[in-house]
Design an enzyme around this catalytic site. Structure first.
Site, PDB file in Angstrom:
ATOM      1  N   ASN A   9       3.968   6.422 -11.728  1.00 56.73           N
ATOM      2  CA  ASN A   9       2.560   6.531 -11.370  1.00 56.73           C
ATOM      3  C   ASN A   9       2.504   6.798  -9.868  1.00 56.73           C
ATOM      4  O   ASN A   9       2.725   5.896  -9.073  1.00 56.73           O
ATOM      5  CB  ASN A   9       1.850   5.213 -11.726  1.00 56.73           C
ATOM      6  CG  ASN A   9       0.404   5.191 -11.248  1.00 56.73           C
ATOM      7  OD1 ASN A   9      -0.131   6.204 -10.786  1.00 56.73           O
ATOM      8  ND2 ASN A   9      -0.237   4.043 -11.363  1.00 56.73           N
ATOM      9  N   TRP A  10       2.226   8.038  -9.529  1.00 58.69           N
ATOM     10  CA  TRP A  10       2.269   8.424  -8.113  1.00 58.69           C
ATOM     11  C   TRP A  10       1.017   7.982  -7.360  1.00 58.69           C
ATOM     12  O   TRP A  10       0.949   8.151  -6.146  1.00 58.69           O
ATOM     13  CB  TRP A  10       2.472   9.944  -7.984  1.00 58.69           C
ATOM     14  CG  TRP A  10       3.777  10.437  -8.559  1.00 58.69           C
ATOM     15  CD1 TRP A  10       4.763   9.671  -9.147  1.00 58.69           C
ATOM     16  CD2 TRP A  10       4.264  11.783  -8.592  1.00 58.69           C
ATOM     17  NE1 TRP A  10       5.806  10.459  -9.549  1.00 58.69           N
ATOM     18  CE2 TRP A  10       5.538  11.775  -9.215  1.00 58.69           C
ATOM     19  CE3 TRP A  10       3.745  13.012  -8.158  1.00 58.69           C
ATOM     20  CZ2 TRP A  10       6.291  12.935  -9.419  1.00 58.69           C
ATOM     21  CZ3 TRP A  10       4.496  14.172  -8.359  1.00 58.69           C
ATOM     22  CH2 TRP A  10       5.758  14.122  -8.973  1.00 58.69           C
ATOM     23  N   GLU A  97      -5.935  -1.158 -10.564  1.00 57.88           N
ATOM     24  CA  GLU A  97      -6.666  -0.590  -9.425  1.00 57.88           C
ATOM     25  C   GLU A  97      -7.982   0.037  -9.889  1.00 57.88           C
ATOM     26  O   GLU A  97      -8.986   0.007  -9.176  1.00 57.88           O
ATOM     27  CB  GLU A  97      -5.770   0.416  -8.685  1.00 57.88           C
ATOM     28  CG  GLU A  97      -4.670  -0.315  -7.914  1.00 57.88           C
ATOM     29  CD  GLU A  97      -3.343   0.425  -7.814  1.00 57.88           C
ATOM     30  OE1 GLU A  97      -3.308   1.653  -8.006  1.00 57.88           O
ATOM     31  OE2 GLU A  97      -2.328  -0.249  -7.545  1.00 57.88           O
ATOM     32  N   GLY A 173       2.937  -3.433  -5.759  1.00 55.16           N
ATOM     33  CA  GLY A 173       2.984  -2.990  -4.368  1.00 55.16           C
ATOM     34  C   GLY A 173       3.248  -4.102  -3.377  1.00 55.16           C
ATOM     35  O   GLY A 173       3.123  -3.913  -2.176  1.00 55.16           O
ATOM     36  N   SER A 213       6.407  -3.635  -8.651  1.00 50.33           N
ATOM     37  CA  SER A 213       7.591  -3.700  -7.781  1.00 50.33           C
ATOM     38  C   SER A 213       8.902  -3.574  -8.547  1.00 50.33           C
ATOM     39  O   SER A 213       9.908  -4.187  -8.184  1.00 50.33           O
ATOM     40  CB  SER A 213       7.579  -4.971  -6.925  1.00 50.33           C
ATOM     41  OG  SER A 213       6.436  -4.982  -6.093  1.00 50.33           O
ATOM     42  N   GLY A 234       5.406   2.417  -9.469  1.00 53.43           N
ATOM     43  CA  GLY A 234       4.587   2.947  -8.384  1.00 53.43           C
ATOM     44  C   GLY A 234       5.472   3.426  -7.247  1.00 53.43           C
ATOM     45  O   GLY A 234       6.029   4.529  -7.271  1.00 53.43           O
ATOM     46  N   GLY A 235       5.638   2.585  -6.250  1.00 49.65           N
ATOM     47  CA  GLY A 235       6.352   2.949  -5.019  1.00 49.65           C
ATOM     48  C   GLY A 235       7.705   3.616  -5.255  1.00 49.65           C
ATOM     49  O   GLY A 235       7.998   4.654  -4.648  1.00 49.65           O
TER      50      GLY A 235
END
Ligand code: 13P
Length: 253
Positions: A9-10, A97, A173, A213, A234-235
């Site tokens: 998921n960018w 989010e 995150g 994470s 994510g990251g």
């Protein structure tokens, strides 16, 4: 056996140029791999370009959201037909989010889930508790409410297509990953709830991703848990080497 699924998921990152570069790097190594399902979810603006890069590869495309409507006067929204035209197969729905910053309710998310399934798009339905809720001991209640709300009216047969992502909000995150044990506990609870809602076959078939994470250092342990069927990243998905390491970890799990 459930096939593992790793999705990147960018979020609101990457210009078209950067997105194409990352997709091309990943395609060089993973174009032919079929051991796991690998999904890229770029921002809407890069979907077309990334779609062109990964077409004719085994890499699948996902979007980060989708309207529950078919089209028309909904400024700023994106409809299923627009996604399917770009060969999008998966749609992330109800990300924390979206719930937090855009006030998405379980009822709205449910409309999106039903619309996606009706249109042969695979929803990745996200659920998860905040730190406050975990500390108050209400994790299972929160996740249960999100799932009962989000899955209302979903045909038991659809659980072969639908993916659930357990993403504890406090782990997103923050660098704070749920321990493999904490994650497994909630994943088992989720599978049990799917069993109750849709039967044993659905519960055995549904894939449940962990998100929050997840990175190369903790992936193997998480992915070794019996009810963890992949990751929503994510990251660590923003870089080809770390995302590649996660693909490798899932392949070996
Ligand atoms: P991080 O991997 O950056 O914690 O994000 C997880 C996430 O929200 C994926 O949807």
């Amino acid at each position: 056996m459930r096939k593992k699924i790793i999705a990147g998921n960018w979020k609101m990152n990457k210009t078209v140029e950067e997105a194409v570069e990352l997709a091309e790097e990943l395609k060089r190594c993973y174009a032919e791999q079929t051991a796991i399902d690998m999904v890229l979810c770029p921002p809407f603006t890069a979907l077309k370009s990334v779609s062109d890069v990964v077409s004719e590869s085994q890499i699948r495309l996902g979007s980060q959201n989708m309207s529950s409507e078919d089209g028309g006067a909904y400024t700023g929204e994106i409809a299923h037909g627009m996604l399917k035209e770009l060969f999008v197969r998966y749609v992330i729905l109800g990300h924390s989010e979206r719930r937090e910053y855009f006030a998405e309710s379980d009822a709205l998310i449910n409309q999106k889930v039903l619309k996606a399934l009706e249109k042969q798009l695979r929803p990745i339905l996200c659920v998860g508790e905040t730190l406050e809720q975990r500390e108050a001991g209400t994790t299972e209640q929160v996740v249960e409410q999100q799932l009962r709300g989000g899955l209302q009216g979903v045909d038991p047969m659809a659980f072969t297509e639908l993916v659930i992502a357990y993403e504890p909000v406090w782990a997103i995150g923050t660098g704070m990953t749920a321990s493999a044990e904490q994650a497994q506990e909630v994943h088992a609870f989720i599978r049990g709830l799917v069993r109750e809602l849709a039967g044993t076959e659905a519960a055995n078939a549904v894939r449940i991703q962990y998100g929050g994470s997840m990175k190369p250092a903790n992936a193997a342990e998480l992915l070794a848990q019996p009810d963890i069927d992949g990751g929503l990243i994510g990251g660590a998905a923003l870089d080809a080497s770390s995302f590649g390491a996660l693909i490798d970890a899932a392949t070996e799990a």
